[in-house]
Enzyme design. Structure first.
Site, PDB file in Angstrom:
ATOM      1  N   LEU A 505      65.343  80.077  18.843  1.00  0.00           N
ATOM      2  CA  LEU A 505      64.763  80.376  17.527  1.00  0.00           C
ATOM      3  C   LEU A 505      63.526  81.252  17.661  1.00  0.00           C
ATOM      4  CD1 LEU A 505      64.818  76.934  15.694  1.00  0.00           C
ATOM      5  CD2 LEU A 505      66.120  78.968  15.092  1.00  0.00           C
ATOM      6  N   GLY A 506      62.800  81.008  18.740  1.00  0.00           N
ATOM      7  CA  GLY A 506      61.570  81.780  18.894  1.00  0.00           C
ATOM      8  C   GLY A 506      60.892  81.465  20.206  1.00  0.00           C
ATOM      9  N   GLY A 511      55.950  77.751  24.688  1.00  0.00           N
ATOM     10  CA  GLY A 511      57.263  77.743  25.295  1.00  0.00           C
ATOM     11  C   GLY A 511      58.301  78.201  24.304  1.00  0.00           C
ATOM     12  N   ASP A 625      44.596  77.631  15.844  1.00  0.00           N
ATOM     13  CA  ASP A 625      45.398  78.847  15.898  1.00  0.00           C
ATOM     14  C   ASP A 625      46.153  79.058  14.585  1.00  0.00           C
ATOM     15  OD1 ASP A 625      46.323  81.186  16.986  1.00  0.00           O
ATOM     16  OD2 ASP A 625      47.928  80.251  18.156  1.00  0.00           O
TER      17      ASP A 625
END
Ligand code: NAG
Ligand code: NAG
Ligand code: NAG
Ligand code: NAG
Ligand code: NAG
Ligand code: NAG
Ligand code: NAG
Ligand code: NAG
Ligand code: NAG
Ligand code: NAG
Ligand code: NAG
Length: 792
Positions: A505-506, A511, A625
């Protein structure tokens, strides 16, 4: 900005130097003439009183301007390029085709006037520089574009402004004060214009139609008139020096924010500018005269003495008016703050008037001790002013502006100021929480991208390990084992669920994320499995502790953690799958721009999610973040914050991303770079940046090729919005956006919340609670402190 301003001054022409010497009394300048900086040539009015040309600055550069030329003190009264001085060798040319061009010494040409009907120009004896067409009609005049001065016979009309110089001796760029005839009501005002709040002097000539400020050339009196009635609206000057031809006259807003009418006796060489009339009699009553956290005294009401409040230091010791910054940045409202963190300083005959946004509740029917107590016990309050006569205590919050000595003869008051105690406040906090040095280091590195930043920016702060960043502020809770509804999976379970980790997915900071299907409570649900690859190798216990903290969070605007795997060296987290991908893709993807309504809802949702992380969950979680890539959308486009609670798990040396450093840096609060303690306010900053992105549907930084050049330019969204807000013109940011214009009130509210959040001083930023209330509209959004930009 400078260029647009330049374009405004449609003006000029210069007589070529050989003409200027021989035709003193012929003021006509013809097409084809030019003048160059450093040549000493100028174009003089017939009497020689005024000259037009390149005015030399102490910096060695030049302003294209008009000045009093016959006196030793060559006083500049108008300039065309005050914010962008020209270098030696620059020139101004009225081309044969009627264009006026300022050619900088580096070759850049700025077309100032591009109307071909110009036939000639002249510098008049009244100080007005005019351009005429072939039938001698005036098509442009400097009197219509005043800078900081008006001259005899000149009038300021409704909507026009005078801006003070930054410094009347060394820097003629736009400074901090303005005089304005307010277009809405005709009030003539003096204002500290970086604040959009309120005027420190005004004529109250309101609501009687068109108002002009005239400098009458037959009487040398200065006053506003009602144009329609042609009647004097307010008395300023009550006596002008006569006969008026024996004097030079001007009215100027000076670098201390005072508007003065001045006269200079022509007869005698040792003369000087004398004040005929002035708006401000006590210089400390000018708003923001000594900057934020500054303090103004002026015993003689002439010289202004700017100092800093106790506990603060000057931002620039050479420019005391720039204001001050706190020696210790302290959050008095932080959960672990103590009464011993500060002392209360008594300031006799002192006040902090005139800034409503700094006002907290006033306490009536109290006494000095009561006022002191209030300051001590209200953590939001940093100062209180007690008025002895009315027995009222006025409480103030950050930022403190307009600190000044009040006149003891007329005002009977005393101020109490909360001053942080400077003895190693940070050490104390560190000791209290005593995290292992590995945790400190890990947190420090992980939270920040600092390794990259410091390398990129060349800042090297030592010692790394002494700083303690992004770990929860409260002492780690001694938690009873809590039953959490998290399922522990074996690696094999998840391998099967994700079909052998096939469908990526990404790729994130921690990770890779794979999609999968799991059976939960007899139902098949789609999940996202995050395989942590760069996580610090710590014991099983620490990992489980973090997972537990994350697992305890339950909020509509947070991505739900469903389970985890902690087997051998495998660390995986299982989340609910978000169908609609990242906010980044939603806002900036190929698809059509999402509607304002859905954007507004998303912004509010993220705010609520962050509020929960900061204030409502059992352990405060600082995300560290926040950015559109870390916000996901479910199939109803409900915003869900992802990756929270993970900051502490990241290994050192793992730079978080390999994308452009500046791009990522856009979201990082400035205190990351300043060796200062970092709190939940870092998330507020990042949220503010993201909020503006959501509102405008524009990336924080956009690259675009500059018009007519091969260079690439950047637009920094926050800078652009801030500069428009400072100019009092937020509306210009949405001038083409009918969707936002039609919901302007809400847009304005949300944009101002964004501006509050990106205050560089973390103590000025609102808490997420306040942010959410302001976004919801349940709490009014006050005017943000726009001078704050560099104070931290
Ligand atoms: C100034 O000189 C120009 C020619 O150089 C002439 O056309 C103009 O009429 C003169 N103007 C005055 C006021 O003498
Ligand atoms: C301009 O005037 C200054 C002072 O009068 C003089 O020092 C300088 O040499 C002059 N420059 C030129 C190019 O004439
Ligand atoms: C220009 O005219 C003024 C009067 O208007 C006179 O005082 C001055 O001396 C004249 N200058 C020259 C160079 O002829
Ligand atoms: C040339 O100098 C001017 C004035 O400082 C500046 O505005 C402009 O950007 C410069 N042009 C280039 C190409 O550097
Ligand atoms: C100035 O005006 C002329 C004629 O209208 C036009 O061709 C030219 O492009 C303009 N120059 C600039 C720099 O705008
Ligand atoms: C010159 O300017 C005046 C005033 O702006 C105007 O009335 C006139 O028509 C203009 N003449 C020409 C030839 O453009
Ligand atoms: C202007 O600059 C001079 C010289 O640097 C300085 O002495 C003065 O205080 C400045 N004035 C203001 C209002 O900042
Ligand atoms: C006000 O009057 C001035 C002339 O004194 C005129 O130029 C200006 O357009 C008028 N403004 C308004 C808004 O009527
Ligand atoms: C200037 O003052 C004179 C005398 O009081 C008056 O007649 C005239 O109208 C005034 N001019 C303006 C522009 O107000
Ligand atoms: C200005 O002062 C004169 C004389 O003191 C007075 O008659 C007049 O009413 C005043 N005008 C205004 C607008 O206050
Ligand atoms: C300014 O005020 C401070 C504190 O009151 C004092 O120490 C200093 O001497 C003053 N400076 C001047 C120039 O008056």
């Amino acid at each position: 900005m400078a260029v647009t301003r330049i374009l405004l001054w449609v003006f000029t022409f210069i007589l070529s130097s050989h003409c200027s010497c021989t035709q003193m009394n012929n003021s006509t300048i013809n097409l084809g003439s030019s003048i160059s900086a450093g040549s000493n040539s100028s174009w003089k009015s017939p009497s020689g009183d005024f000259a037009f040309g390149f005015y030399p600055l102490v910096t060695g550069k030049y302003l294209v301007g008009i000045w009093f030329d016959k006196i030793s003190e060559k006083t500049l009264v108008w300039s065309a390029n005050r914010d962008d001085p020209a270098g030696k060798g620059s020139s101004i040319k009225l081309s044969r085709t009627g264009q006026l061009v300022l050619r900088h010494s580096n070759g850049t040409e700025v077309v100032i006037y591009n109307v071909t009907s110009t036939d000639s120009a002249s510098m008049q004896d009244n100080g007005n520089f005019v351009l005429r067409n072939s039938s001698s009609g005036i098509i442009w005049q400097s009197f219509n574009f005043p800078t900081n001065t008006i001259l005899l016979g000149q009038a300021l009309v409704m909507g026009q402004k005078l801006y003070s110089n930054a410094n009347d001796t060394v820097d003629y760029s736009i400074g901090r004060f303005k005089l304005e005839i307010q277009e809405s009501d005709g009030n003539v005002l003096l204002k500290a214009f970086h604040f959009s709040y309120p005027a420190y002097w005004y004529t109250a000539t309101v609501n009687n139609g068109n108002v002009s400020l005239v400098f009458n050339k037959t009487t040398a009196f200065l006053y506003p008139i009602y144009v329609e009635k042609n009647s004097k609206a307010y008395n300023m000057t009550s006596a002008a020096p006569t006969p008026i031809e024996d004097f030079y006259h001007r009215a100027t807003i000076n670098d201390k924010g005072n508007f003065q009418q001045l006269a200079f006796y022509k007869g005698n060489g040792a003369s000087q500018w004398d004040v005929v009339w002035e708006a401000i009699k006590e210089p400390c009553t000018v708003d923001n005269i000594c900057g934020v956290f500054g303090f103004c005294t002026s015993p003689d009401n002439k010289i202004v003495n700017c100092t800093c409040l106790p506990g603060y230091s000057p931002r620039d010791p050479n420019i005391p008016s720039k204001g001050c910054y706190p020696n210790v940045v302290m959050e008095f409202c932080a959960p672990n703050s103590l009464a011993s963190d500060f002392t209360i300083e008594r300031l006799d005959d002192s006040d902090f008037p005139n800034f409503d946004f700094a006002n907290l509740a006033k306490i009536e029917q109290t006494d000095e001790d009561g006022c002191r107590e209030e300051v001590m016990n209200d953590c939001f309050c940093v100062a209180g002013v007690f008025y002895r006569e009315s027995h009222v205590c006025y409480k103030k919050r950050m930022p403190l502006v307009n600190g000044r000595r009040s006149n003891p003869a007329t005002n009977n008051m005393v101020a109490f100021l909360k001053v942080p105690v400077e003895n190693d406040n940070l050490d104390r906090k560190d000791k209290k929480e005593s995290p292992s040095s590995a945790v400190i280091l890990a947190s420090f590195l992980s939270c920040s991208i600092l390794a990259v930043l410091f390398a990129a920016i060349g800042i090297y702060q030592h010692p790394w390990a002494q700083r303690y960043i992004c770990v929860q502020l409260q002492p780690p809770p001694k938690r009873k084992p809590v039953e959490i509804n998290l399922k522990a999976y074996s690696f094999q379970d998840l391998q099967e669920a994700s079909n052998g980790f096939k469908n990526i997915l990404g790729q994130g900071a921690f990770g890779t994320v794979y999609s999968g299907v799991l059976t939960l409570e007899d139902e098949e649900v789609e999940v996202a499995v995050k395989k942590l690859e760069r996580v610090i190798e710590r014991g099983e216990k620490e990992f489980l502790t973090e997972v537990q903290v994350i697992g305890l969070t339950h909020h509509r605007n947070l991505v739900r953690l469903l389970g985890y795997c902690n087997e051998h060296n495998h660390r995986l987290l299982v989340y609910e799958l978000m169908q609609n991908g990242t906010l980044s893709n939603f806002l900036f993807g190929e698809e059509e721009r999402p509607s304002w309504e859905s954007r507004a809802q998303i912004a509010l949702g993220i705010g609520r999610g962050l509020l929960y992380l900061h204030e409502e969950c059992e352990t405060q979680i600082i995300h560290c973040d926040i950015k559109p890539q870390n916000v996901l959308l479910d199939n109803n486009n409900t915003a869900k914050i992802a990756d929270f609670g993970l900051a502490k798990l990241l290994m050192p040396n793992q730079t978080r991303t390999n994308t452009n450093v500046r791009g990522t840096m856009g979201y990082i609060a400035p205190e990351w770079l300043k060796n200062a303690p970092v709190t939940a306010k870092v998330d507020v900053y990042s949220f503010g940046v993201m909020l503006l992105e959501i509102i405008y549907c524009r990336k924080h930084m956009e690259l675009h090729p500059a018009a007519e050049s091969a260079e690439v330019e950047y637009t920094i969204l926050t800078d652009w919005v801030l500069s428009c807000v400072r100019d009092g013109n937020l509306e210009s940011t949405v001038s083409n956006d009918t969707e936002l214009l039609s919901d302007y009130k809400r847009f304005e509210r949300m944009a101002m919340v964004g501006v509050w959040c990106i205050c560089s001083n973390p103590t000025l930023r609102p808490s997420m609670k306040k942010v959410v209330q302001m976004l919801e509209g349940t709490v009014e959004v006050e005017v943000p402190p726009l001078v704050d930009a560099q104070i931290f």
